[in-house]
Structure formats: C-alpha cells, structure tokens
Design an enzyme around this catalytic site. Structure first.
Site, PDB file in Angstrom:
ATOM      1  N   ALA A 118       0.124  -2.579   2.882  1.00 34.67           N
ATOM      2  CA  ALA A 118       0.185  -2.629   4.348  1.00 34.67           C
ATOM      3  C   ALA A 118      -0.990  -3.419   4.932  1.00 34.67           C
ATOM      4  O   ALA A 118      -0.816  -4.199   5.873  1.00 34.67           O
ATOM      5  CB  ALA A 118       0.206  -1.214   4.917  1.00 34.67           C
TER       6      ALA A 118
ATOM      7  N   HIS B  17     -28.129  10.427   2.320  1.00 34.14           N
ATOM      8  CA  HIS B  17     -28.079  11.397   1.228  1.00 34.14           C
ATOM      9  C   HIS B  17     -27.807  12.781   1.805  1.00 34.14           C
ATOM     10  O   HIS B  17     -28.461  13.165   2.780  1.00 34.14           O
ATOM     11  CB  HIS B  17     -29.404  11.393   0.471  1.00 34.14           C
ATOM     12  CG  HIS B  17     -29.481  12.473  -0.568  1.00 34.14           C
ATOM     13  ND1 HIS B  17     -28.894  12.345  -1.812  1.00 34.14           N
ATOM     14  CD2 HIS B  17     -30.036  13.715  -0.518  1.00 34.14           C
ATOM     15  CE1 HIS B  17     -29.105  13.455  -2.504  1.00 34.14           C
ATOM     16  NE2 HIS B  17     -29.786  14.303  -1.739  1.00 34.14           N
TER      17      HIS B  17
HETATM   18  C1  LIG Z   1       7.953   4.533   2.660  1.00 34.86           C
HETATM   19  C2  LIG Z   1       6.873   3.502   2.507  1.00 34.86           C
HETATM   20  C3  LIG Z   1       5.573   3.910   2.527  1.00 34.86           C
HETATM   21  C4  LIG Z   1       4.552   2.982   2.373  1.00 34.86           C
HETATM   22  N1  LIG Z   1       3.253   3.384   2.390  1.00 34.86           N
HETATM   23  C5  LIG Z   1       2.270   2.495   2.264  1.00 34.86           C
HETATM   24  C6  LIG Z   1       0.908   2.918   2.315  1.00 34.86           C
HETATM   25  O1  LIG Z   1       0.585   4.088   2.468  1.00 34.86           O
HETATM   26  N2  LIG Z   1      -0.056   1.990   2.177  1.00 34.86           N
HETATM   27  C7  LIG Z   1       0.255   0.683   1.992  1.00 34.86           C
HETATM   28  O2  LIG Z   1      -0.687  -0.129   1.861  1.00 34.86           O
HETATM   29  N3  LIG Z   1       1.518   0.251   1.937  1.00 34.86           N
HETATM   30  C8  LIG Z   1       2.534   1.123   2.073  1.00 34.86           C
HETATM   31  N4  LIG Z   1       3.832   0.703   2.026  1.00 34.86           N
HETATM   32  C9  LIG Z   1       4.109  -0.720   1.792  1.00 34.86           C
HETATM   33  C10 LIG Z   1       3.984  -1.531   3.059  1.00 34.86           C
HETATM   34  O3  LIG Z   1       4.672  -0.915   4.117  1.00 34.86           O
HETATM   35  C11 LIG Z   1       4.556  -2.934   2.800  1.00 34.86           C
HETATM   36  O4  LIG Z   1       3.916  -3.528   1.692  1.00 34.86           O
HETATM   37  C12 LIG Z   1       4.365  -3.837   3.999  1.00 34.86           C
HETATM   38  O5  LIG Z   1       4.975  -3.288   5.128  1.00 34.86           O
HETATM   39  C13 LIG Z   1       4.941  -5.194   3.705  1.00 34.86           C
HETATM   40  O6  LIG Z   1       4.823  -5.955   4.894  1.00 34.86           O
HETATM   41  P1  LIG Z   1       5.501  -7.359   5.023  1.00 34.86           P
HETATM   42  O7  LIG Z   1       5.223  -7.821   6.418  1.00 34.86           O
HETATM   43  O8  LIG Z   1       5.079  -8.242   3.900  1.00 34.86           O
HETATM   44  O9  LIG Z   1       7.046  -7.090   4.822  1.00 34.86           O
HETATM   45  P2  LIG Z   1       8.021  -6.148   5.687  1.00 34.86           P
HETATM   46  O10 LIG Z   1       7.268  -5.087   6.455  1.00 34.86           O
HETATM   47  O11 LIG Z   1       9.070  -5.719   4.714  1.00 34.86           O
HETATM   48  O12 LIG Z   1       8.596  -7.133   6.768  1.00 34.86           O
HETATM   49  C14 LIG Z   1       9.579  -8.095   6.436  1.00 34.86           C
HETATM   50  C15 LIG Z   1      10.434  -8.267   7.698  1.00 34.86           C
HETATM   51  O13 LIG Z   1      11.292  -9.395   7.499  1.00 34.86           O
HETATM   52  C16 LIG Z   1      12.575  -9.036   7.953  1.00 34.86           C
HETATM   53  N5  LIG Z   1      13.502  -9.915   7.232  1.00 34.86           N
HETATM   54  C17 LIG Z   1      13.887  -9.858   5.951  1.00 34.86           C
HETATM   55  N6  LIG Z   1      14.760 -10.830   5.667  1.00 34.86           N
HETATM   56  C18 LIG Z   1      14.912 -11.540   6.813  1.00 34.86           C
HETATM   57  C19 LIG Z   1      15.683 -12.673   7.168  1.00 34.86           C
HETATM   58  N7  LIG Z   1      16.449 -13.296   6.291  1.00 34.86           N
HETATM   59  N8  LIG Z   1      15.594 -13.124   8.425  1.00 34.86           N
HETATM   60  C20 LIG Z   1      14.811 -12.517   9.350  1.00 34.86           C
HETATM   61  N9  LIG Z   1      14.060 -11.422   9.060  1.00 34.86           N
HETATM   62  C21 LIG Z   1      14.129 -10.946   7.815  1.00 34.86           C
HETATM   63  C22 LIG Z   1      12.714  -7.579   7.626  1.00 34.86           C
HETATM   64  O14 LIG Z   1      13.702  -6.974   8.432  1.00 34.86           O
HETATM   65  C23 LIG Z   1      11.318  -7.075   7.961  1.00 34.86           C
HETATM   66  O15 LIG Z   1      11.196  -6.704   9.321  1.00 34.86           O
HETATM   67  C24 LIG Z   1       4.869   1.613   2.184  1.00 34.86           C
HETATM   68  C25 LIG Z   1       6.201   1.208   2.175  1.00 34.86           C
HETATM   69  C26 LIG Z   1       7.199   2.136   2.332  1.00 34.86           C
HETATM   70  C27 LIG Z   1       8.633   1.695   2.324  1.00 34.86           C
END
Ligand SMILES: Cc1cc2nc3c(=O)[nH]c(=O)nc-3n(C[C@H](O)[C@H](O)[C@H](O)COP(=O)(O)OP(=O)(O)OC[C@H]3O[C@@H](n4cnc5c(N)ncnc54)[C@H](O)[C@@H]3O)c2cc1C
Length: 149
Positions: free
Chosen positions: A3, A127
């Site tokens: 995240a 500390h």
């Molecule tokens: C239940 C859960 C708990 C988590 N807990 C943690 C945590 O505690 N700590 C941590 O560090 N990480 C955690 N993560 C992981 C973290 O949420 C993800 O690694 C992070 O959100 C990834 O971000 P991103 O922007 O790369 O991708 P995403 O947040 O997946 O965003 C990608 C976006 O692109 C959109 N998209 C996809 N394909 C297309 C397309 N063709 N056209 C237009 N839009 C599209 C999707 O709808 C989405 O909105 C967790 C994940 C989950 C599922």
C-alpha cells in the site's frame, strides 16, 4: 512494499501531471511482514551487496540485550545494519522483533539522507526504547562499538 509503495506511485503520477518534480527511490521503500514478531527491511540485503561486489561491514544488536525489550518480555529479535566498508554509508537495515514495522521508518529517513552508521550512532535515542537497538547496531557496524553488549 504494497500500500505504501502504491501511495508513493500515486503521488508521483499526480505530481508529474501538474508539472512538479516527483521523487521515488524504490530501494528505500520498506518491506514489512506483519507477523509476530514483526519483520521489516529496507535497502540492500547482504546477498545483494555480495552479488554486486560492494565492500560492506555488518553490525547487529539482539533484543535480549535491550532494556525495553527485556522490560516488555519481547526479547526475541535483532537489528542488523549493513554499511559500506569505506564510506560507512548505511546500505541496508533488517529487523525482526517487536515494533520492527514502526522502527524501520527511522532507517528509511537515515538512508534517504545518506547517513553513515556513525551518524546514527551519534544521535540520541531515548532510553528505554526499542529504537536503541538501531543505534546500537549502527555502533556495532561503525567499529564494533555497541555500548550495551
Ligand atoms: C484485503 C487486502 C488487504 C491489504 N492490506 C494491506 C496492508 O495492510 N498493507 C499493505 O501494504 N498492503 C495491503 N494490501 C495491498 C495493497 O492494498 C495493494 O498492494 C495496493 O492497493 C496496490 O495499489 P495499486 O494502486 O498498485 O493497485 P490497485 O489498488 O489494485 O489499483 C488498480 C486500479 O486500476 C483499476 N483497473 C484495473 N484494470 C483497469 C483497466 N483496464 N482500466 C481502468 N482501470 C483499471 C482497478 O479497478 C483499480 O482501481 C492489501 C490488499 C488487500 C486486497
């Protein structure tokens, strides 16, 4: 690197769009495993510095020698610091133990400012706190100068 990496990337894109000069240093995004004990790391691993032929030295400090860990009865864990052998710049920090997920932030700050192990070892750490383990590991990396070992 999940995240908080995505957050940095989102900021990078937004700042690029509005013409600012964004900054991401992927090697300095911390990796955290939220188990118990917690595991956290930033920068190079020892395997990577070996592979890249970077001259390095190692310092470490065990939680069992740490006052706060002993008081909290969380004595399993250690902090390990890799520093450049010649410049003393911190190259990597690895932690396992209570509060590692929070403590790794100090290592990120130090490394973003390209601190040496000696820089950190000369900064006061309250500390008794878990953060003293990072300072002690830096003292150990500097010249085997850990105080409480
Ligand atoms: C239940 C859960 C708990 C988590 N807990 C943690 C945590 O505690 N700590 C941590 O560090 N990480 C955690 N993560 C992981 C973290 O949420 C993800 O690694 C992070 O959100 C990834 O971000 P991103 O922007 O790369 O991708 P995403 O947040 O997946 O965003 C990608 C976006 O692109 C959109 N998209 C996809 N394909 C297309 C397309 N063709 N056209 C237009 N839009 C599209 C999707 O709808 C989405 O909105 C967790 C994940 C989950 C599922």
């Amino acid at each position: 690197m999940l995240a908080h990496k995505a957050e940095e990337e989102g900021t990078f894109i937004a700042e690029t769009i509005v013409g600012q000069k964004p900054h991401i240093h992927y090697r300095l995004i911390p990796g955290v495993v939220y188990t118990w004990p917690e595991v956290a790391a930033v920068g190079y691993t020892e395997e990577e510095v070996k592979q890249e032929g970077i001259p390095y030295k190692v310092g470490s400090f065990p939680f069992k020698a740490l006052g706060r860990a002993r008081a909290s009865m969380d004595v399993d864990g250690l902090v390990k610091v890799l520093a450049h052998k010649e410049t003393d710049e911190i190259l990597g920090v690895h932690m396992i133990g209570a509060r590692a997920a929070d403590m790794i932030a100090e290592a990120v700050v130090a490394m973003e400012f390209r601190a040496s192990a000696e820089d950190v070892s000369r900064m006061s750490h309250a500390h008794p706190t878990y953060t003293e383990a990072f300072k002690e590991a830096c003292l150990d990396a500097t010249d085997k100068r850990a105080i409480n070992m």
